[in-house]
Design a protein around this motif. Structure first.
Motif, PDB file in Angstrom:
ATOM      1  N   PRO A  56     -11.688  22.620  -5.828  1.00 22.08           N
ATOM      2  CA  PRO A  56     -11.487  21.380  -6.557  1.00 22.08           C
ATOM      3  C   PRO A  56     -12.492  20.313  -6.128  1.00 22.08           C
ATOM      4  O   PRO A  56     -12.899  20.258  -4.974  1.00 22.08           O
ATOM      5  N   VAL A  57     -12.840  19.465  -7.074  1.00 24.55           N
ATOM      6  CA  VAL A  57     -13.762  18.360  -6.824  1.00 24.55           C
ATOM      7  C   VAL A  57     -13.081  17.076  -7.292  1.00 24.55           C
ATOM      8  O   VAL A  57     -12.602  17.001  -8.425  1.00 24.55           O
ATOM      9  N   CYS A  66     -14.947  14.125  -2.729  1.00 23.18           N
ATOM     10  CA  CYS A  66     -14.747  15.274  -1.849  1.00 23.18           C
ATOM     11  C   CYS A  66     -14.580  16.530  -2.693  1.00 23.18           C
ATOM     12  O   CYS A  66     -14.344  16.450  -3.896  1.00 23.18           O
ATOM     13  N   HIS A  67     -14.728  17.671  -2.035  1.00 21.51           N
ATOM     14  CA  HIS A  67     -14.465  18.940  -2.704  1.00 21.51           C
ATOM     15  C   HIS A  67     -13.838  19.912  -1.698  1.00 21.51           C
ATOM     16  O   HIS A  67     -13.895  19.689  -0.497  1.00 21.51           O
ATOM     17  N   VAL A  72      -8.462  12.533   2.971  1.00 17.45           N
ATOM     18  CA  VAL A  72      -7.556  11.411   2.726  1.00 17.45           C
ATOM     19  C   VAL A  72      -8.128  10.096   3.233  1.00 17.45           C
ATOM     20  O   VAL A  72      -8.122   9.092   2.517  1.00 17.45           O
ATOM     21  N   SER A  73      -8.632  10.072   4.456  1.00 20.56           N
ATOM     22  CA  SER A  73      -9.132   8.807   5.010  1.00 20.56           C
ATOM     23  C   SER A  73     -10.344   8.307   4.226  1.00 20.56           C
ATOM     24  O   SER A  73     -10.463   7.107   3.955  1.00 20.56           O
ATOM     25  N   ASP A  77     -10.237   4.810   2.176  1.00 22.24           N
ATOM     26  CA  ASP A  77     -11.232   3.768   2.456  1.00 22.24           C
ATOM     27  C   ASP A  77     -11.989   3.393   1.182  1.00 22.24           C
ATOM     28  O   ASP A  77     -12.213   2.217   0.902  1.00 22.24           O
ATOM     29  N   TYR A  78     -12.372   4.405   0.422  1.00 24.31           N
ATOM     30  CA  TYR A  78     -13.113   4.156  -0.832  1.00 24.31           C
ATOM     31  C   TYR A  78     -12.261   3.343  -1.803  1.00 24.31           C
ATOM     32  O   TYR A  78     -12.746   2.355  -2.372  1.00 24.31           O
ATOM     33  N   LEU A  79     -11.009   3.737  -1.994  1.00 19.67           N
ATOM     34  CA  LEU A  79     -10.145   3.017  -2.928  1.00 19.67           C
ATOM     35  C   LEU A  79      -9.877   1.592  -2.454  1.00 19.67           C
ATOM     36  O   LEU A  79      -9.768   0.665  -3.277  1.00 19.67           O
TER      37      LEU A  79
END
Length: 83
Positions: A56-57, A66-67, A72-73, A77-79
């Motif tokens: 999955p990507v 991520c893929h 999660v971290s 952080d991105y969100l």
């Protein structure tokens, strides 16, 4: 009114890693009030050509977050940054 952030999960129906990532995303989707779109790469030749062995990507606006496994971290952080 702000636009809802949409994450895209490129997935396969028979892929256990894909199912696991989709389940793991449930908490992030709820915590950040984001929308999750799941696309079957086998149903779209262009997606299959791009992501075949990587699924999955997880993407946001075409950018890979991520893929294989959910980071999660990194996604949290991105969100938080784009929120």
């Amino acid at each position: 009114m702000s636009q809802v952030t949409k994450l895209t999960l490129v997935s396969r129906r028979y892929c256990h890693l894909c199912q696991e990532m989709e389940q793991a995303l449930t908490a992030l989707v709820a915590d950040f009030c984001v929308e999750l779109e799941v696309l079957d790469c086998d149903a779209d030749p262009a997606l299959e050509a791009l992501y075949d062995e990587l699924v999955p990507v997880l993407l946001h606006d075409g950018m890979e977050l991520c893929h294989y496994f959910l980071d999660v971290s990194k996604v949290r952080d991105y969100l938080s940054e784009i929120g």
